[in-house]
Write an enzyme that holds these catalytic residues in place. Structure first.
Site, PDB file in Angstrom:
ATOM      1  N   ASP A 195     110.663 -54.854  38.046  1.00  0.00           N
ATOM      2  CA  ASP A 195     110.281 -56.374  38.071  1.00  0.00           C
ATOM      3  C   ASP A 195     110.363 -56.583  39.755  1.00  0.00           C
ATOM      4  O   ASP A 195     110.195 -57.880  40.087  1.00  0.00           O
ATOM      5  CB  ASP A 195     111.580 -56.872  37.592  1.00  0.00           C
ATOM      6  CG  ASP A 195     112.782 -56.787  37.936  1.00  0.00           C
ATOM      7  OD1 ASP A 195     113.092 -55.995  38.980  1.00  0.00           O
ATOM      8  OD2 ASP A 195     114.040 -57.330  37.434  1.00  0.00           O
ATOM      9  N   SER A 196     110.401 -55.651  40.557  1.00  0.00           N
ATOM     10  CA  SER A 196     110.324 -55.679  42.191  1.00  0.00           C
ATOM     11  C   SER A 196     109.131 -56.209  42.461  1.00  0.00           C
ATOM     12  O   SER A 196     108.866 -56.759  43.425  1.00  0.00           O
ATOM     13  CB  SER A 196     110.503 -54.174  42.699  1.00  0.00           C
ATOM     14  OG  SER A 196     109.856 -53.218  42.163  1.00  0.00           O
TER      15      SER A 196
ATOM     16  N   ASP B 278     110.926 -52.056  33.266  1.00  0.00           N
ATOM     17  CA  ASP B 278     112.142 -52.657  33.872  1.00  0.00           C
ATOM     18  C   ASP B 278     112.172 -54.094  32.957  1.00  0.00           C
ATOM     19  O   ASP B 278     111.212 -55.033  32.996  1.00  0.00           O
ATOM     20  CB  ASP B 278     111.711 -53.129  35.175  1.00  0.00           C
ATOM     21  CG  ASP B 278     113.085 -52.942  35.923  1.00  0.00           C
ATOM     22  OD1 ASP B 278     114.129 -53.125  35.338  1.00  0.00           O
ATOM     23  OD2 ASP B 278     113.210 -53.283  36.992  1.00  0.00           O
TER      24      ASP B 278
ATOM     25  N   LYS C 156     114.331 -50.188  30.992  1.00  0.00           N
ATOM     26  CA  LYS C 156     115.517 -50.166  31.880  1.00  0.00           C
ATOM     27  C   LYS C 156     116.423 -51.596  32.011  1.00  0.00           C
ATOM     28  O   LYS C 156     115.780 -52.811  32.014  1.00  0.00           O
ATOM     29  CB  LYS C 156     115.095 -49.993  33.379  1.00  0.00           C
ATOM     30  CG  LYS C 156     116.345 -50.020  34.438  1.00  0.00           C
ATOM     31  CD  LYS C 156     115.825 -49.324  35.902  1.00  0.00           C
ATOM     32  CE  LYS C 156     115.427 -50.565  36.677  1.00  0.00           C
ATOM     33  NZ  LYS C 156     116.315 -51.624  36.949  1.00  0.00           N
TER      34      LYS C 156
ATOM     35  N   GLU D  68     119.820 -53.518  33.451  1.00  0.00           N
ATOM     36  CA  GLU D  68     120.842 -53.484  34.522  1.00  0.00           C
ATOM     37  C   GLU D  68     122.249 -53.814  34.069  1.00  0.00           C
ATOM     38  O   GLU D  68     122.227 -54.494  32.834  1.00  0.00           O
ATOM     39  CB  GLU D  68     120.748 -54.574  35.783  1.00  0.00           C
ATOM     40  CG  GLU D  68     119.398 -54.091  36.468  1.00  0.00           C
ATOM     41  CD  GLU D  68     119.317 -55.360  37.521  1.00  0.00           C
ATOM     42  OE1 GLU D  68     120.129 -55.950  37.690  1.00  0.00           O
ATOM     43  OE2 GLU D  68     118.207 -55.188  38.064  1.00  0.00           O
TER      44      GLU D  68
ATOM     45  N   GLU E   9     122.277 -47.624  42.393  1.00  0.00           N
ATOM     46  CA  GLU E   9     121.675 -48.449  43.534  1.00  0.00           C
ATOM     47  C   GLU E   9     122.622 -49.060  44.484  1.00  0.00           C
ATOM     48  O   GLU E   9     123.662 -49.400  43.966  1.00  0.00           O
ATOM     49  CB  GLU E   9     120.547 -49.498  43.070  1.00  0.00           C
ATOM     50  CG  GLU E   9     120.219 -50.112  44.328  1.00  0.00           C
ATOM     51  CD  GLU E   9     119.025 -51.270  43.900  1.00  0.00           C
ATOM     52  OE1 GLU E   9     118.701 -51.918  44.750  1.00  0.00           O
ATOM     53  OE2 GLU E   9     118.698 -51.351  42.616  1.00  0.00           O
TER      54      GLU E   9
END
Length: 270
Positions: free
Chosen positions: A51-52, A90, A119, A121, A188
Site C-alpha cells: 500500500d506504499s 498488502d 499481508k 499489520e 519493520e
C-alpha cells in the site's frame, strides 16, 4: 564483499520460503505494475504489492487511503509481469477490522488476483483475524514493529524494541502470529537486538526492513532503493541507483534534441 548469486528459475512457493529460514536470506521488493515486476522476475523470491504505492505513486502523505480496488488492480498487473516470485497483496487500512471483514476482502483478493498471500499489520491483537484467514486456506504474511497503518494512532513513525520490555512485547506478537498460522513475518523499524530476538523466537522466517541484519530476509520499496522517491529517505534505505537523476538527464536530452530539431533524425524516421 558481495557475492554473485544465480537467477531464480523455479516458481517460489510458501514451502520454498519456509525452507529458507536459517539457510539462505530471502529477498523481497515492492512492485506495483507489470513493467517493473517483469524486471524483478527471477531476481527476488518475493514481491509485495504494498500500500506504499499510495505515497510513492499517488502522492499521498501516508498509506491509509489505499483501497481494495487499487490493491487488486496493481496486484493483477504485478502477476501479469512476474511468474516466479511469491506475490503478496498488502491488505489496506480498514479491510481487516474483524475476522468477517478480513475474510470477505481476502477472499476477493484470492478470487480476483493470482496473489499467493495477503499481508496484515498487527501483533497478538490481530492474531484471531490472521487465524480466521489461515483456517480458510488464505496464506498470511504478518507485520509487526513499526506499522505504517498505525501512523496516526501512534503519532508518527516510532522505532520499536528500544528496551527489554518492548522486545518482550514484540516477541509475544511474533509468537501469537506464528500460532495463528502466518508463513512469515515482516519486522519493520526495530532495533537489531529486538529483530534478532524475534527471529530466534519463531520457526517462521522474518523479513526485515529497518531491522538490521539478523532477520531471515530483507524487503525494500523499489522506488526508495532505486532513488526515485525523493520526498524523504529513511535511514535504513540503501540507494542502489540514482534513478531520479538518470531520468532527469534523459528527459533533458530529449527536450534539447526536440527543440533543436535533432530528434527524430533520419535513423528514427520511416
Amino acid at each position: 564483499m558481495s557475492i554473485h548469486t544465480p537467477k531464480i528459475e523455479k516458481k517460489i512457493t510458501l514451502s520454498t520460503i519456509a525452507g529458507m529460514k536459517g539457510v539462505e536470506p530471502i529477498t523481497m521488493v515492492t512492485a506495483y505494475d507489470a513493467l517493473f515486476a517483469q524486471l524483478f522476475d527471477g531476481e527476488v523470491e518475493m514481491i509485495l504489492v504494498g500500500d506504499s504505492l499510495n505515497m510513492s505513486f499517488l502522492g499521498k502523505e501516508d498509506t491509509l487511503s489505499a483501497t481494495m480496488d487499487q490493491m487488486i488492480y496493481h496486484t493483477q498487473a504485478v502477476c501479469n509481469g512476474a511468474s516466479l516470485p511469491l506475490v503478496v497483496l498488502d491488505m489496506p487500512f480498514g479491510t481487516y477490522t474483524s475476522p468477517e471483514v478480513a475474510l470477505k476482502h481476502a477472499t476477493r483478493a484470492y478470487q480476483e488476483t493470482n496473489a499467493q498471500a495477503v499481508k496484515i499489520e498487527g501483533g497478538k491483537e490481530r492474531a484471531h483475524i490472521v487465524q480466521a484467514l489461515t483456517q480458510n486456506s488464505i496464506a498470511v504474511l504478518g507485520h509487526i514493529g513499526l506499522m505504517p497503518q498505525f501512523l496516526r494512532s501512534e503519532g508518527g513513525y516510532k522505532v520499536r524494541g528500544k528496551d527489554q520490555a518492548d522486545i518482550e512485547v514484540l516477541v509475544e506478537d511474533a509468537k501469537a502470529l506464528e500460532k495463528a498460522g502466518v508463513f512469515a513475518i515482516v519486522v519493520e523499524g526495530v532495533k537489531e537486538e529486538a529483530a534478532k530476538a524475534i527471529t530466534e523466537a519463531v520457526s517462521v522466517p522474518t523479513i526485515g526492513i529497518g531491522a538490521g541484519n539478523s532477520t531471515d530476509g530483507q524487503v525494500l520499496v523499489w522506488s526508495d532503493m532505486f532513488g526515485f522517491f525523493e520526498t524523504f529517505k529513511p535511514k535504513f534505505v540503501k540507494q542502489y541507483l540514482d534513478g531520479a537523476k538518470q531520468i532527469r538527464k534523459g528527459i533533458e536530452a530529449y527536450r534539447n534534441e526536440v527543440k533543436g530539431r535533432e530528434f527524430p533524425s533520419e535513423e528514427y524516421t520511416y
